[in-house]
Design an enzyme around this catalytic site. Sequence first.
Site, short mmCIF file in Angstrom:
data_model
loop_
_atom_site.label_atom_id
_atom_site.label_comp_id
_atom_site.label_asym_id
_atom_site.label_seq_id
_atom_site.Cartn_x
_atom_site.Cartn_y
_atom_site.Cartn_z
N HIS A 158 -11.03 -40.51 -8.29
CA HIS A 158 -12.33 -39.92 -7.98
C HIS A 158 -12.34 -38.40 -8.13
O HIS A 158 -13.40 -37.77 -8.04
CB HIS A 158 -12.77 -40.30 -6.56
CG HIS A 158 -13.00 -41.77 -6.40
ND1 HIS A 158 -14.00 -42.45 -7.06
CD2 HIS A 158 -12.33 -42.71 -5.68
CE1 HIS A 158 -13.95 -43.74 -6.74
NE2 HIS A 158 -12.94 -43.91 -5.91
N ASN A 159 -11.18 -37.81 -8.36
CA ASN A 159 -11.14 -36.38 -8.60
C ASN A 159 -11.81 -36.12 -9.95
O ASN A 159 -11.57 -36.84 -10.92
CB ASN A 159 -9.70 -35.87 -8.60
CG ASN A 159 -9.63 -34.37 -8.59
OD1 ASN A 159 -10.08 -33.71 -9.52
ND2 ASN A 159 -9.06 -33.82 -7.53
N GLN A 160 -12.61 -35.08 -10.04
CA GLN A 160 -13.40 -34.81 -11.24
C GLN A 160 -12.70 -33.89 -12.24
O GLN A 160 -13.28 -33.53 -13.26
CB GLN A 160 -14.75 -34.18 -10.84
CG GLN A 160 -15.59 -35.11 -10.00
CD GLN A 160 -16.86 -34.46 -9.50
OE1 GLN A 160 -16.89 -33.25 -9.23
NE2 GLN A 160 -17.91 -35.24 -9.36
N SER A 211 -12.42 -29.50 -7.77
CA SER A 211 -12.74 -30.76 -8.46
C SER A 211 -12.58 -31.96 -7.53
O SER A 211 -12.90 -33.08 -7.91
CB SER A 211 -11.86 -30.93 -9.69
OG SER A 211 -10.49 -31.01 -9.33
#
Length: 177
Positions: A53-55, A152
């Site tokens: 889920h880190n962008q 992020s």
Amino acid sequence: MSQTANKEQKNMGNKSNLSGFSPVIDESTHTLILGSFPGIASLESQQYYGFRHNQFWRLMSAVIGEDLQALEYRHKLDQLLSAGVGLWDVFKSCQRQGSLDSAIRDGELNDFVTLKHQYPRLRRICFNGKTAAKIQAYFNEHAYETLVLPSSSPANAMLTFEQKLLIWQKIRLENDQ
């Protein structure tokens, strides 16, 4: 070790010192993105920004114009390096329970003095979030250009992806000059 104790250790229990990753950098790196310290998912997978889920990989895909998300990890790193971008973290080691930056305790800084000598082309440091940016003054004093990016991390929900991307795009704009 009992199953419960083993699970607690996996979740980065209270007393163990955690070790981060080596830098992803080479002779052509001019920009280094510094995070604070890898989260649990990253430590378990032994990959920078390993939490799905880190962008980070989505943001960097847009910045360098390459779909990094579709690539295997090693190829993601190769593409970053070919764009002159490296990765590392502020802390070499620390104690932390969970993945939040606010839980980092007893952090030992990475060796940035040696880094400057080994990689003379490195001229810009981009901080992935406010915790990493706490050492911005050090890099400014050592003649680096610096840029503080919104984290992020999915824990940084104050900005939408699009709002974050507007700021992250400054990495590319500054490289194009």
